[in-house]
Design a protein around this motif. Structure first.
Motif, PDB file in Angstrom:
ATOM      1  N   LYS A 132       1.578  -7.193  -3.179  1.00 18.31           N
ATOM      2  CA  LYS A 132       0.193  -7.517  -2.807  1.00 18.31           C
ATOM      3  C   LYS A 132      -0.633  -6.250  -2.607  1.00 18.31           C
ATOM      4  CE  LYS A 132      -1.557  -9.048   1.299  1.00 18.31           C
ATOM      5  NZ  LYS A 132      -1.496  -9.808   2.537  1.00 18.31           N
ATOM      6  N   SER A 133      -0.071  -5.283  -1.876  1.00 17.49           N
ATOM      7  CA  SER A 133      -0.819  -4.056  -1.584  1.00 17.49           C
ATOM      8  C   SER A 133       0.139  -2.914  -1.246  1.00 17.49           C
ATOM      9  CB  SER A 133      -1.772  -4.291  -0.409  1.00 17.49           C
ATOM     10  OG  SER A 133      -2.246  -3.059   0.089  1.00 17.49           O
ATOM     11  N   LYS A 134       0.168  -1.931  -2.109  1.00 17.60           N
ATOM     12  CA  LYS A 134       1.030  -0.767  -1.878  1.00 17.60           C
ATOM     13  C   LYS A 134       0.620  -0.040  -0.597  1.00 17.60           C
ATOM     14  CE  LYS A 134       1.915  -0.153  -6.821  1.00 17.60           C
ATOM     15  NZ  LYS A 134       1.494  -1.535  -7.084  1.00 17.60           N
ATOM     16  N   GLU A 135      -0.697  -0.028  -0.347  1.00 24.06           N
ATOM     17  CA  GLU A 135      -1.205   0.669   0.835  1.00 24.06           C
ATOM     18  C   GLU A 135      -0.794  -0.041   2.123  1.00 24.06           C
ATOM     19  OE1 GLU A 135      -1.972   3.841   2.310  1.00 24.06           O
ATOM     20  OE2 GLU A 135      -2.212   3.750   0.139  1.00 24.06           O
ATOM     21  N   GLN A 136      -0.863  -1.371   2.133  1.00 24.13           N
ATOM     22  CA  GLN A 136      -0.421  -2.142   3.306  1.00 24.13           C
ATOM     23  C   GLN A 136       1.077  -1.960   3.539  1.00 24.13           C
ATOM     24  OE1 GLN A 136      -1.523  -6.303   3.380  1.00 24.13           O
ATOM     25  NE2 GLN A 136      -3.667  -5.833   2.950  1.00 24.13           N
ATOM     26  N   PHE A 137       1.815  -1.908   2.443  1.00 27.18           N
ATOM     27  CA  PHE A 137       3.263  -1.682   2.515  1.00 27.18           C
ATOM     28  C   PHE A 137       3.555  -0.334   3.166  1.00 27.18           C
ATOM     29  CE2 PHE A 137       7.033   0.200   0.394  1.00 27.18           C
ATOM     30  CZ  PHE A 137       8.001  -0.692   0.810  1.00 27.18           C
ATOM     31  N   ARG A 138       2.897   0.695   2.676  1.00 29.18           N
ATOM     32  CA  ARG A 138       3.086   2.046   3.215  1.00 29.18           C
ATOM     33  C   ARG A 138       2.696   2.105   4.701  1.00 29.18           C
ATOM     34  NH1 ARG A 138       2.723   7.103   0.558  1.00 29.18           N
ATOM     35  NH2 ARG A 138       1.780   6.090  -1.252  1.00 29.18           N
TER      36      ARG A 138
END
Length: 198
Positions: A132-138
């Motif tokens: 969904k979102s690499k940034e949210q994952f990070r």
């Protein structure tokens, strides 16, 4: 079960949990639909229910005592959920007493095994949140899989094993840069299958 195991030099927990989850989920769904062993009948998707527990944990950043009412999509199915939870197979129902008094309590859901919870959280992080979102994952890793977090040990280990099987460079780069990665690498590298060593 039904496998010939001549020599076991290590238990690959990720594979074990994966198989356990599949077998138990199928078993529970069959029992609910067929012989009514749970004393209630209905259409109950155990995996969907467990995913909603994991989603709540990730969204609320809390890893114990998920309020039952927050994850039951249809209140008329409550009895079926409660009956299933009382079996304590994958998840269990607990009573949480409010700090204000002994007469105010609520029903909450917890995983039967913390390590199994961490396995499912790790899977969800990679298979759903990262997609969904690499940034949210990070951001989640940086803020939640930390030194004081109850999910650090389990999630860091399972994420390490996921990194060994995964050829996604962006995902692996995010995992490699985590402060816990080197420590986990040192303790887990000898538990890898030969095929996962480069």
């Amino acid at each position: 079960q039904n496998q010939k195991l001549e020599y076991i030099d290590d238990i690959y927990k990720e594979e074990l949990f994966e198989k356990y989850y599949e077998i138990k989920s199928d078993e529970i769904n069959k029992r609910l639909k067929s012989n009514d062993e749970f004393k209630v009948s209905g259409n109950f998707d155990i995996k969907k229910f467990i995913q909603s527990v994991v989603e709540f944990m990730i969204q609320e950043k809390t890893y114990v005592n998920v309020p039952l009412d927050k994850i039951i999509s249809d209140p008329k199915d409550r009895e079926m959920y409660v009956r299933f939870l009382d079996e304590n197979i994958l998840v269990k129902r607990d009573i949480q007493t409010d700090e204000k008094g002994i007469f105010t309590s609520s029903e909450v859901v917890n995983f039967t095994f913390d390590e199994f919870r961490d396995f499912l959280i790790s899977r969800y992080l990679v298979e759903v949140l990262y997609q969904k979102s690499k940034e949210q994952f990070r951001t989640f890793l940086e803020n939640q899989v930390t030194e004081k977090s109850p999910i650090l040990e389990g999630c860091s280990t399972f994420l390490f094993f996921i990194s060994r099987r995964n050829s996604n460079k962006t995902l692996n780069d995010i995992l490699f840069e985590q402060p816990w990665f080197d420590t986990v690498f040192s303790s887990c590298v000898f538990s890898l299958k030969d095929s996962q060593i480069t």
